[in-house]
Design a protein around this motif. Sequence first.
Motif, PDB file in Angstrom:
ATOM      1  N   LEU A  11       0.830  -1.200   0.000  1.00 60.09           N
ATOM      2  CA  LEU A  11       0.000   0.000   0.000  1.00 60.09           C
ATOM      3  C   LEU A  11       0.863   1.249   0.000  1.00 60.09           C
ATOM      4  CD1 LEU A  11      -2.807   1.269   0.218  1.00 60.09           C
ATOM      5  CD2 LEU A  11      -2.633   1.067   2.704  1.00 60.09           C
ATOM      6  N   LEU A  12       1.934   1.248   0.805  1.00 59.72           N
ATOM      7  CA  LEU A  12       2.820   2.403   0.857  1.00 59.72           C
ATOM      8  C   LEU A  12       3.502   2.636  -0.489  1.00 59.72           C
ATOM      9  CD1 LEU A  12       4.494   1.931   4.353  1.00 59.72           C
ATOM     10  CD2 LEU A  12       2.889   3.717   3.678  1.00 59.72           C
ATOM     11  N   LEU A  13       3.871   1.569  -1.152  1.00 61.92           N
ATOM     12  CA  LEU A  13       4.523   1.718  -2.451  1.00 61.92           C
ATOM     13  C   LEU A  13       3.618   2.384  -3.456  1.00 61.92           C
ATOM     14  CD1 LEU A  13       6.912   1.153  -4.293  1.00 61.92           C
ATOM     15  CD2 LEU A  13       5.973  -1.116  -4.737  1.00 61.92           C
ATOM     16  N   ARG A  14       2.335   2.067  -3.419  1.00 54.45           N
ATOM     17  CA  ARG A  14       1.402   2.671  -4.368  1.00 54.45           C
ATOM     18  C   ARG A  14       1.160   4.132  -4.084  1.00 54.45           C
ATOM     19  NH1 ARG A  14      -3.097  -2.195  -4.800  1.00 54.45           N
ATOM     20  NH2 ARG A  14      -1.808  -3.593  -6.063  1.00 54.45           N
ATOM     21  N   PRO A  17       5.472   8.432  -5.004  1.00 51.94           N
ATOM     22  CA  PRO A  17       5.570   8.843  -6.409  1.00 51.94           C
ATOM     23  C   PRO A  17       6.546   7.987  -7.176  1.00 51.94           C
ATOM     24  CG  PRO A  17       6.833  10.306  -5.034  1.00 51.94           C
ATOM     25  CD  PRO A  17       6.125   9.383  -4.105  1.00 51.94           C
ATOM     26  N   SER A  18       6.239   6.708  -7.340  1.00 49.44           N
ATOM     27  CA  SER A  18       7.189   5.800  -7.949  1.00 49.44           C
ATOM     28  C   SER A  18       6.773   5.308  -9.318  1.00 49.44           C
ATOM     29  CB  SER A  18       7.381   4.587  -7.032  1.00 49.44           C
ATOM     30  OG  SER A  18       6.143   3.947  -6.816  1.00 49.44           O
ATOM     31  N   GLY A  19       5.693   5.841  -9.863  1.00 47.79           N
ATOM     32  CA  GLY A  19       5.246   5.372 -11.154  1.00 47.79           C
ATOM     33  C   GLY A  19       4.837   3.915 -11.089  1.00 47.79           C
ATOM     34  N   ALA A  20       4.069   3.561 -10.066  1.00 46.75           N
ATOM     35  CA  ALA A  20       3.707   2.168  -9.836  1.00 46.75           C
ATOM     36  C   ALA A  20       2.957   1.574 -11.003  1.00 46.75           C
ATOM     37  CB  ALA A  20       2.861   2.058  -8.561  1.00 46.75           C
ATOM     38  N   GLU A  21       2.191   2.409 -11.691  1.00 46.10           N
ATOM     39  CA  GLU A  21       1.452   1.895 -12.831  1.00 46.10           C
ATOM     40  C   GLU A  21       2.402   1.367 -13.898  1.00 46.10           C
ATOM     41  OE1 GLU A  21      -2.628   4.090 -13.555  1.00 46.10           O
ATOM     42  OE2 GLU A  21      -0.955   5.468 -13.389  1.00 46.10           O
ATOM     43  N   SER A  22       3.527   2.061 -14.066  1.00 43.27           N
ATOM     44  CA  SER A  22       4.491   1.618 -15.056  1.00 43.27           C
ATOM     45  C   SER A  22       5.092   0.277 -14.658  1.00 43.27           C
ATOM     46  CB  SER A  22       5.605   2.667 -15.194  1.00 43.27           C
ATOM     47  OG  SER A  22       5.074   3.897 -15.593  1.00 43.27           O
ATOM     48  N   LEU A  23       5.356   0.110 -13.348  1.00 43.18           N
ATOM     49  CA  LEU A  23       5.956  -1.122 -12.873  1.00 43.18           C
ATOM     50  C   LEU A  23       5.000  -2.290 -12.994  1.00 43.18           C
ATOM     51  CD1 LEU A  23       7.769   0.244  -9.685  1.00 43.18           C
ATOM     52  CD2 LEU A  23       8.776  -0.295 -11.894  1.00 43.18           C
ATOM     53  N   SER A  24       3.740  -2.046 -12.874  1.00 50.45           N
ATOM     54  CA  SER A  24       2.762  -3.129 -12.920  1.00 50.45           C
ATOM     55  C   SER A  24       2.457  -3.562 -14.342  1.00 50.45           C
ATOM     56  CB  SER A  24       1.459  -2.678 -12.239  1.00 50.45           C
ATOM     57  OG  SER A  24       0.853  -1.662 -13.002  1.00 50.45           O
ATOM     58  N   GLY A  25       2.934  -2.791 -15.310  1.00 49.28           N
ATOM     59  CA  GLY A  25       2.706  -3.164 -16.708  1.00 49.28           C
ATOM     60  C   GLY A  25       1.431  -2.570 -17.269  1.00 49.28           C
ATOM     61  N   SER A  26       0.707  -1.791 -16.465  1.00 44.98           N
ATOM     62  CA  SER A  26      -0.535  -1.189 -16.933  1.00 44.98           C
ATOM     63  C   SER A  26      -0.317   0.305 -17.108  1.00 44.98           C
ATOM     64  CB  SER A  26      -1.656  -1.449 -15.916  1.00 44.98           C
ATOM     65  OG  SER A  26      -2.848  -0.817 -16.320  1.00 44.98           O
ATOM     66  N   PRO A 102       1.057  19.069  -4.571  1.00 47.52           N
ATOM     67  CA  PRO A 102       0.283  19.545  -3.418  1.00 47.52           C
ATOM     68  C   PRO A 102      -0.536  18.409  -2.805  1.00 47.52           C
ATOM     69  CG  PRO A 102      -0.680  20.311  -5.478  1.00 47.52           C
ATOM     70  CD  PRO A 102       0.634  19.683  -5.825  1.00 47.52           C
ATOM     71  N   ASP A 103      -1.026  18.630  -1.606  1.00 44.76           N
ATOM     72  CA  ASP A 103      -1.727  17.578  -0.865  1.00 44.76           C
ATOM     73  C   ASP A 103      -2.945  17.028  -1.605  1.00 44.76           C
ATOM     74  OD1 ASP A 103       0.113  17.787   1.148  1.00 44.76           O
ATOM     75  OD2 ASP A 103      -1.106  19.103   2.401  1.00 44.76           O
ATOM     76  N   PHE A 104      -3.645  17.888  -2.335  1.00 44.55           N
ATOM     77  CA  PHE A 104      -4.881  17.424  -2.960  1.00 44.55           C
ATOM     78  C   PHE A 104      -4.629  16.434  -4.096  1.00 44.55           C
ATOM     79  CE2 PHE A 104      -3.894  21.017  -5.741  1.00 44.55           C
ATOM     80  CZ  PHE A 104      -4.235  20.523  -7.000  1.00 44.55           C
ATOM     81  N   THR A 105      -3.349  16.310  -4.527  1.00 45.14           N
ATOM     82  CA  THR A 105      -3.040  15.354  -5.592  1.00 45.14           C
ATOM     83  C   THR A 105      -2.634  13.989  -5.047  1.00 45.14           C
ATOM     84  OG1 THR A 105      -0.680  15.966  -5.708  1.00 45.14           O
ATOM     85  CG2 THR A 105      -2.226  17.244  -7.050  1.00 45.14           C
ATOM     86  N   GLU A 106      -2.635  13.848  -3.721  1.00 48.75           N
ATOM     87  CA  GLU A 106      -2.241  12.571  -3.132  1.00 48.75           C
ATOM     88  C   GLU A 106      -3.205  11.470  -3.594  1.00 48.75           C
ATOM     89  OE1 GLU A 106      -1.409  10.582   1.276  1.00 48.75           O
ATOM     90  OE2 GLU A 106      -1.855  12.721   1.071  1.00 48.75           O
ATOM     91  N   GLY A 107      -2.647  10.403  -4.091  1.00 49.49           N
ATOM     92  CA  GLY A 107      -3.470   9.305  -4.600  1.00 49.49           C
ATOM     93  C   GLY A 107      -3.873   9.477  -6.046  1.00 49.49           C
ATOM     94  N   MET A 108      -3.651  10.657  -6.611  1.00 50.85           N
ATOM     95  CA  MET A 108      -3.983  10.894  -8.014  1.00 50.85           C
ATOM     96  C   MET A 108      -2.908  10.266  -8.891  1.00 50.85           C
ATOM     97  SD  MET A 108      -4.670  14.571  -9.905  1.00 50.85           S
ATOM     98  CE  MET A 108      -5.914  15.040  -8.710  1.00 50.85           C
TER      99      MET A 108
END
Length: 232
Positions: A11-14, A17-26, A102-108
């Motif tokens: 959960l923390l990794l997602r 700001p690590s580009g998790a979507e890129s790592l997952s292949g999606s 900014p804070d409002f982009t967290e999770g975006m």
Amino acid sequence: MATEIFKSGELLLRETPSGAESLSGSLPVLEVVTVGVFILLAIVVMKNFLSIIPSLWDSVFRARGSAALENSVRISRDRNTVASVLIFAAVLLMYKYRLWAPDFTEGMEGNTWLLLCWGVFLGYLLLRYIMYLIFLPARKDYYAIARRAGFTFFIFALIIILPVVGVLEIFSVNIFTIRTVILTILSVVFLVFLVRKCQILGSSFYPLRVFLYLCALELMPAAALVVTGTVL
């Protein structure tokens, strides 16, 4: 218990700001398009880039170099073309490493986050241009040269950042360390740019007016970007 710990780590990794979507292949569609367009355009303008390197170094290390660059229609045109293409790279860096977050982009993430990055970056450029037009003086030769010097230093920053980030990624350096390195390089290049811009403007205006121009044309737009990225 061990299962819960590993789930928390995921959960923390997602959320980082690590580009998790890129790592997952999606990969988000917009990211694929942006990367593809950048690579294609970078190949097309490679010859233009190589042609401006001597003038680019001259402009960075010598204030008069900017005036000499602008006196060549071909070189200034090539410089503008290369800077336009590198906007794609700058937005991708902003997107992957959350250089403005900014804070409002967290999770975006995904297409929404990349669209916002495009909007913020282009909005910053538009704000700088509006400020340039508002304070446009009667004698605008060196005033215009000082503004276009920003394109040169933008290229200079990116040709340092991109290889450095590439090496850091190869060695799997922590995402937050990479972000810090990028912001440090940007800060140093921006400070050098401010010095050069003062020197260029000083060729045509009194010191007080140079200071006011610097505040209005560079410091205010930069401050708006920093404040919105840290306070909101």
